[in-house]
Structures are given as C-alpha cells and as structure tokens.
Design an enzyme around this catalytic site. Structure first.
Site, mmCIF file in Angstrom:
data_model
loop_
_atom_site.group_PDB
_atom_site.id
_atom_site.type_symbol
_atom_site.label_atom_id
_atom_site.label_comp_id
_atom_site.label_asym_id
_atom_site.label_seq_id
_atom_site.Cartn_x
_atom_site.Cartn_y
_atom_site.Cartn_z
ATOM 1 N N THR A 17 2.842 4.461 -4.816
ATOM 2 C CA THR A 17 2.930 5.220 -6.021
ATOM 3 C C THR A 17 4.172 5.968 -5.985
ATOM 4 O O THR A 17 4.530 6.620 -7.073
ATOM 5 C CB THR A 17 1.668 6.151 -6.236
ATOM 6 O OG1 THR A 17 1.361 7.027 -5.086
ATOM 7 C CG2 THR A 17 0.185 5.182 -6.410
ATOM 8 N N THR A 66 0.850 -1.161 -0.103
ATOM 9 C CA THR A 66 0.102 0.033 0.137
ATOM 10 C C THR A 66 0.830 1.230 0.083
ATOM 11 O O THR A 66 2.114 1.226 0.192
ATOM 12 C CB THR A 66 -1.056 0.034 1.183
ATOM 13 O OG1 THR A 66 -0.184 0.137 2.472
ATOM 14 C CG2 THR A 66 -1.719 -1.273 1.253
ATOM 15 N N GLY A 67 0.142 2.398 -0.483
ATOM 16 C CA GLY A 67 0.904 3.499 -0.531
ATOM 17 C C GLY A 67 2.276 3.457 -1.481
ATOM 18 O O GLY A 67 3.361 3.881 -0.907
ATOM 19 N N SER A 72 7.927 3.710 12.014
ATOM 20 C CA SER A 72 8.992 4.642 11.919
ATOM 21 C C SER A 72 9.646 4.603 13.557
ATOM 22 O O SER A 72 9.217 4.390 14.458
ATOM 23 C CB SER A 72 8.210 6.015 11.866
ATOM 24 O OG SER A 72 8.872 7.209 12.047
ATOM 25 N N TYR A 103 1.404 11.990 14.881
ATOM 26 C CA TYR A 103 2.067 10.923 13.789
ATOM 27 C C TYR A 103 2.623 9.824 14.674
ATOM 28 O O TYR A 103 2.684 8.601 14.406
ATOM 29 C CB TYR A 103 3.174 11.778 12.985
ATOM 30 C CG TYR A 103 3.939 10.810 12.278
ATOM 31 C CD1 TYR A 103 3.289 9.992 10.982
ATOM 32 C CD2 TYR A 103 5.280 10.523 12.644
ATOM 33 C CE1 TYR A 103 4.049 9.279 10.357
ATOM 34 C CE2 TYR A 103 6.117 9.630 11.792
ATOM 35 C CZ TYR A 103 5.715 9.031 10.620
ATOM 36 O OH TYR A 103 6.552 8.340 10.006
ATOM 37 N N GLY A 120 7.997 7.007 -3.399
ATOM 38 C CA GLY A 120 8.951 7.211 -2.180
ATOM 39 C C GLY A 120 9.157 5.488 -1.777
ATOM 40 O O GLY A 120 9.306 4.861 -2.427
ATOM 41 N N ILE A 121 9.187 5.413 -0.376
ATOM 42 C CA ILE A 121 9.301 3.978 0.280
ATOM 43 C C ILE A 121 8.592 2.834 -0.242
ATOM 44 O O ILE A 121 8.977 2.011 -0.655
ATOM 45 C CB ILE A 121 8.952 4.185 1.705
ATOM 46 C CG1 ILE A 121 10.141 4.981 2.523
ATOM 47 C CG2 ILE A 121 8.992 2.784 2.316
ATOM 48 C CD1 ILE A 121 9.678 5.526 3.721
ATOM 49 N N GLY A 122 7.307 3.230 -0.490
ATOM 50 C CA GLY A 122 6.421 2.312 -1.107
ATOM 51 C C GLY A 122 6.702 1.680 -2.326
ATOM 52 O O GLY A 122 6.743 0.496 -2.762
#
Length: 261
Positions: A16, A13-14, A138, A151, A18-20
């Site tokens: 599209t 997931t996520g 994180s 966060y 960066g990290i994902g």
C-alpha cells in the site's frame, strides 16, 4: 526492454506504500495482473487506484501476518505466477529493551507471513514447473545493525527460507531469490533517521549524511535508494530474463550476488 511478463499474475504483500507499491506498479506496467494485500481499507483503495493507472490491479483486505489473514488472502488469490513477500516492519530499539513480545511480533510479521504464503504457492509452482518467489530482505541480513538487532534477525531468517526453497527447484523453471536493499526512501524512513542521529533538528540532507556516516559507513552510494530502483530489480528477477538467478541473495547496495545457481 520487454521483460515478457505480460499475462502473468502476481501477489505483492505490504504494497500500500513504499517499496511494495513501487514493485506492484512496475509489475502492472509490464502487463502483470497484480493483487496486493493491506490492513487499512482506505490505504488499500488508494494503492489499487495508483497501480490501476499502470495496469491491472486488485486489493485484498487481509493481513498475512496472522494465520486467519493469510487464509483469507489465499482464498481470494488462490494461484499466482509471482509471489513477492515484501511485508515487513522495523524499529530502532536498544537490545536490552527488546521484549519477548517484540521478538515474537517482528518475527511473525517479517518471517512467518512470507512462509505462510510460500507454503501455499510454492508447491503449485513446482507442480507447474514455473514460477517466481521473491523475498524483500535487507542488507541488515548480512550486517546486523546494532540499533535494531531483532529486525536484522528476521532478514537473515528470510535468506534461510529463500535458499532452502531454492534447493527444491532443481531442474524446474521455478526460482526463489531474496533481494537485500539498503536504506530506502519509503514511509517512515525520515522519522527513523531522526530517531537515531544526534542532530535531530538539522536539515534533512544533513541528517541523512550523518546517518550514513555513523550507521552505514560501508555504503557505496551514500544515499537513500529510491523504491522504483528496487522495483526494477524485482521485475527483472520475476521475468524470464532472470531465469538463471536462483537461490541468490541479491545485494542492491553493491550489486553483489553471492550465489547464482
């Protein structure tokens, strides 16, 4: 090194950017058939093309931060060997200015989205006796940053879910882990650093140095982590070579693994 991942399936997931995206690309390069989710069709298509250059990839236009989006994603991808809950958002905001809506929204995106998907895929993995669930948490889960307490709360919650699920895997080939990256070079990080440092118009390298000196003084590497460095750790945990790491919170910054089952 062959991670023995060829032929496996994964949902990231996520993914599209960066990290994902880096995780999806790394898994695809290892022979994993990767599915990713996204809310923006153009970004999703670009990501699928980038991942497809490394291996098998498909995209699903769905947002697991909503119940409807999660249901659509599960319907499109009903079974996987590897679930990577990477979707997450962050923002810097003084504690007194974090509204009820802010608390609910960040919890829904960062925590509930992953819980929804694990609720579906984890029992299937237990029934098969094999599978991987990985939460991208994180370092803020262990050292809550004063500039984004909401966060940090969500990242600590992810650790609780991961450990609770891992307790149910005893005697199986299923593992559930969380990784705890420090600040990572990804979409939005430059603007975030600029928003919290004093000298907002200094060269990027100086802003980054100020950020680590003031806000991350315990950092050992004193630099932004590259997304592919995180992807490599995820691929290892997803593989058979990571089978003994279970119920762990793997801290990228210092290489610390507090718990290995």
């Amino acid at each position: 090194m062959d991670l023995n991942l060829a032929g496996k399936t994964a949902l990231v997931t996520g993914a599209t950017a960066g990290i994902g995206l880096a995780i999806a690309e790394r898994l695809a390069a290892e022979g994993v058939a990767v599915a990713i989710s996204g809310r923006d069709s153009a970004k999703l298509e670009r990501a699928v093309q980038a991942i497809g250059a490394k291996g098998s990839a498909r995209g699903v236009l769905a947002d697991p931060a909503t119940a409807e989006g999660a249901a659509a994603l599960i319907a499109a991808v009903p079974d996987v060997d590897i679930l990577v809950n990477n979707l997450g958002i962050y923002e810097a905001k003084p504690f007194a200015e974090i509204s009820d809506a802010d608390w609910h929204h960040i919890f829904e995106v960062n925590v509930v989205s992953g819980a929804r998907l694990a609720r579906h895929y984890f029992p299937q993995m237990l029934a098969r006796g094999t599978g991987r669930v990985i939460f991208v948490s994180s370092e803020s889960a262990l050292a809550t940053p004063q500039e984004m307490i909401h966060y940090g709360m969500t990242k600590t919650a992810q650790l609780a879910i991961a450990r609770g699920l891992a307790e149910q895997t005893r005697g199986t080939g299923v593992t559930v882990n969380a990784i705890l990256p420090g600040p990572t070079r990804s979409e939005g990080i430059v603007d975030f650093i600029r928003s919290v440092v004093d000298n907002k118009y200094a060269p990027e390298a100086e802003r980054e140095a100020e950020f680590f000196a003031r806000f991350r003084p315990l950092s050992l590497i004193r630099r932004l982590i590259e997304p592919d460095e995180i992807a490599a750790q995820v691929a290892l945990l997803a593989s058979s070579l990571g089978a003994i790491t279970n119920g762990a919170a793997v801290r990228m910054e210092g290489g610390i693994i507090p718990t290995i089952a």
